[in-house]
Design a protein around this motif. Structure first.
Motif, PDB file in Angstrom:
ATOM      1  N   GLY A  19       0.803  -1.221   0.000  1.00  0.00           N
ATOM      2  CA  GLY A  19       0.000   0.000   0.000  1.00  0.00           C
ATOM      3  C   GLY A  19       0.830   1.262   0.000  1.00  0.00           C
ATOM      4  O   GLY A  19       0.516   2.222   0.702  1.00  0.00           O
ATOM      5  N   ILE A  20       1.882   1.295  -0.825  1.00  0.00           N
ATOM      6  CA  ILE A  20       2.778   2.451  -0.863  1.00  0.00           C
ATOM      7  C   ILE A  20       2.247   3.480  -1.855  1.00  0.00           C
ATOM      8  O   ILE A  20       2.010   3.182  -3.027  1.00  0.00           O
ATOM      9  N   GLY A  21       2.076   4.706  -1.377  1.00  0.00           N
ATOM     10  CA  GLY A  21       1.739   5.813  -2.252  1.00  0.00           C
ATOM     11  C   GLY A  21       0.363   5.741  -2.884  1.00  0.00           C
ATOM     12  O   GLY A  21      -0.468   4.890  -2.543  1.00  0.00           O
ATOM     13  N   PRO A  22       0.111   6.622  -3.854  1.00  0.00           N
ATOM     14  CA  PRO A  22      -1.227   6.737  -4.457  1.00  0.00           C
ATOM     15  C   PRO A  22      -1.618   5.545  -5.323  1.00  0.00           C
ATOM     16  O   PRO A  22      -2.802   5.381  -5.642  1.00  0.00           O
ATOM     17  N   TYR A  23      -0.642   4.694  -5.710  1.00  0.00           N
ATOM     18  CA  TYR A  23      -0.948   3.548  -6.579  1.00  0.00           C
ATOM     19  C   TYR A  23      -0.959   2.227  -5.809  1.00  0.00           C
ATOM     20  O   TYR A  23      -0.965   1.162  -6.401  1.00  0.00           O
ATOM     21  N   ASN A  24      -0.931   2.312  -4.461  1.00  0.00           N
ATOM     22  CA  ASN A  24      -0.946   1.113  -3.608  1.00  0.00           C
ATOM     23  C   ASN A  24       0.148   0.128  -4.009  1.00  0.00           C
ATOM     24  O   ASN A  24      -0.103  -1.056  -4.215  1.00  0.00           O
ATOM     25  N   GLY A  25       1.348   0.636  -4.116  1.00  0.00           N
ATOM     26  CA  GLY A  25       2.468  -0.182  -4.548  1.00  0.00           C
ATOM     27  C   GLY A  25       2.881  -1.221  -3.522  1.00  0.00           C
ATOM     28  O   GLY A  25       2.553  -1.144  -2.334  1.00  0.00           O
ATOM     29  N   ILE A  26       3.642  -2.212  -3.996  1.00  0.00           N
ATOM     30  CA  ILE A  26       4.207  -3.252  -3.142  1.00  0.00           C
ATOM     31  C   ILE A  26       5.712  -3.268  -3.368  1.00  0.00           C
ATOM     32  O   ILE A  26       6.191  -3.116  -4.501  1.00  0.00           O
ATOM     33  N   LYS A  27       6.464  -3.439  -2.273  1.00  0.00           N
ATOM     34  CA  LYS A  27       7.924  -3.386  -2.369  1.00  0.00           C
ATOM     35  C   LYS A  27       8.548  -4.462  -1.498  1.00  0.00           C
ATOM     36  O   LYS A  27       8.219  -4.586  -0.316  1.00  0.00           O
ATOM     37  N   TYR A  28       9.422  -5.246  -2.103  1.00  0.00           N
ATOM     38  CA  TYR A  28      10.234  -6.210  -1.358  1.00  0.00           C
ATOM     39  C   TYR A  28      11.677  -5.739  -1.438  1.00  0.00           C
ATOM     40  O   TYR A  28      12.200  -5.481  -2.531  1.00  0.00           O
ATOM     41  N   GLN A  29      12.327  -5.610  -0.296  1.00  0.00           N
ATOM     42  CA  GLN A  29      13.711  -5.143  -0.255  1.00  0.00           C
ATOM     43  C   GLN A  29      14.504  -5.995   0.712  1.00  0.00           C
ATOM     44  O   GLN A  29      14.136  -6.149   1.874  1.00  0.00           O
ATOM     45  N   ILE A  30      15.600  -6.560   0.231  1.00  0.00           N
ATOM     46  CA  ILE A  30      16.511  -7.281   1.109  1.00  0.00           C
ATOM     47  C   ILE A  30      17.781  -6.454   1.254  1.00  0.00           C
ATOM     48  O   ILE A  30      18.418  -6.081   0.266  1.00  0.00           O
ATOM     49  N   ASN A  31      18.095  -6.129   2.498  1.00  0.00           N
ATOM     50  CA  ASN A  31      19.307  -5.373   2.806  1.00  0.00           C
ATOM     51  C   ASN A  31      20.400  -6.328   3.254  1.00  0.00           C
ATOM     52  O   ASN A  31      20.236  -7.032   4.255  1.00  0.00           O
TER      53      ASN A  31
END
Length: 271
Positions: free
Chosen positions: A59-71
């Motif tokens: 649910g990121i931002g106005p476009y309901n984005g999805i993000k997977y991040q491995i640090n």
């Protein structure tokens, strides 16, 4: 992205199960399981570790984005003298995101790396570390990075007793070189943390992360209660931890609806 979500949730469930089991089976190492948990709670402990921090946000931002991040976050200490260590911390993010920069968009690759060097005197009770932090433009896609090189100060202050760690670390980075057609980088970051460890190597805690983008005038604050454990797989000492990422404050363009984090850290107690 659905496959990534299923994989992440399966990993988180596996880690949580390991945490429960590990309480009855602490690893046999040179240091006790609780001592290792306390060292891992200390960002400037003289201990080599390689954490893999998995982050999944929806649910990121106005476009309901999805993000997977491995640090990928190795920590490598150097002994400068009997009373002074240099603790180097590296963060190399690998990102897979969809609908974050726009509708029906997808980006995958490396983001910018952050390198921090803490000069840490050997003390007990109140622990202090300070040094430079660097932003390195390692992004493999334009929208995943800043194309800027940055530098600024970093600091850590914490109190640690047996089984209890409380403190904060912070850095402020400004861009000093890079692509002239990209916005300058001017960002403050701090993490406030409280962790309680147990003889088994299990730990409970809570942390809050605050990111202030001065250039974009945006703030993101998250709260994360967490559970962790020390265990061994064969001869390899490891720490597992899992936590929700609860957004408290954030601009519409960057604030997710919710998130999860699962961490697997390879620990080398003999260092």
């Amino acid at each position: 992205m659905k496959r990534i979500t299923i994989l992440f949730l399966s990993t988180a469930f596996f880690i949580l199960s390991f945490n429960v089991c590990a309480q009855d089976a602490p690893p046999k190492t040179g240091a006790s399981a609780q001592e290792l948990a306390d060292k891992l709670a200390n960002p400037v402990a003289s201990l080599i570790s390689v954490p893999l921090q998995n982050n999944l946000t929806y649910g990121i931002g106005p476009y309901n984005g999805i993000k997977y991040q491995i640090n990928i976050q190795p920590v490598v200490p150097f002994k400068l003298s009997e009373n002074l260590n240099l603790i180097t911390r590296y963060i190399l993010p690998v990102v897979d995101q969809q609908d974050v920069t726009g509708a029906n968009t997808h980006e995958f690759g490396l983001s910018d790396a952050t390198i921090t060097a803490f000069f840490a005197p050997k003390t007990k009770g109140i622990i202090f570390g300070a040094g430079p932090a660097f932003l390195v433009p390692t992004a493999t896609e334009k929208l995943l990075g800043t194309e800027k090189f940055g530098i600024g100060p970093s600091v850590l202050v914490m109190h640690q007793g047996k089984g209890l760690s409380i403190g904060f670390l912070a850095n402020q980075i400004w861009s000093v070189a890079g692509a002239s057609d990209r916005a300058d980088f001017n960002q403050f970051y701090t993490q406030i943390f409280l962790t309680h460890s147990y003889k088994s190597g299990a730990s409970l805690g809570v942390s809050s992360e605050i990111t202030q983008n001065w250039q974009g005038n945006t703030t993101l604050i998250t709260l994360s209660p967490n559970v962790g454990a020390i265990t061994k797989l064969g001869s390899q000492t490891m720490q597992f931890a899992v936590m929700p990422l609860i957004p408290i404050v954030g601009h519409q363009s960057i604030k997710p609806d919710w998130g999860l984090r699962a961490v697997v850290a390879f620990v080398f107690p003999g260092s």
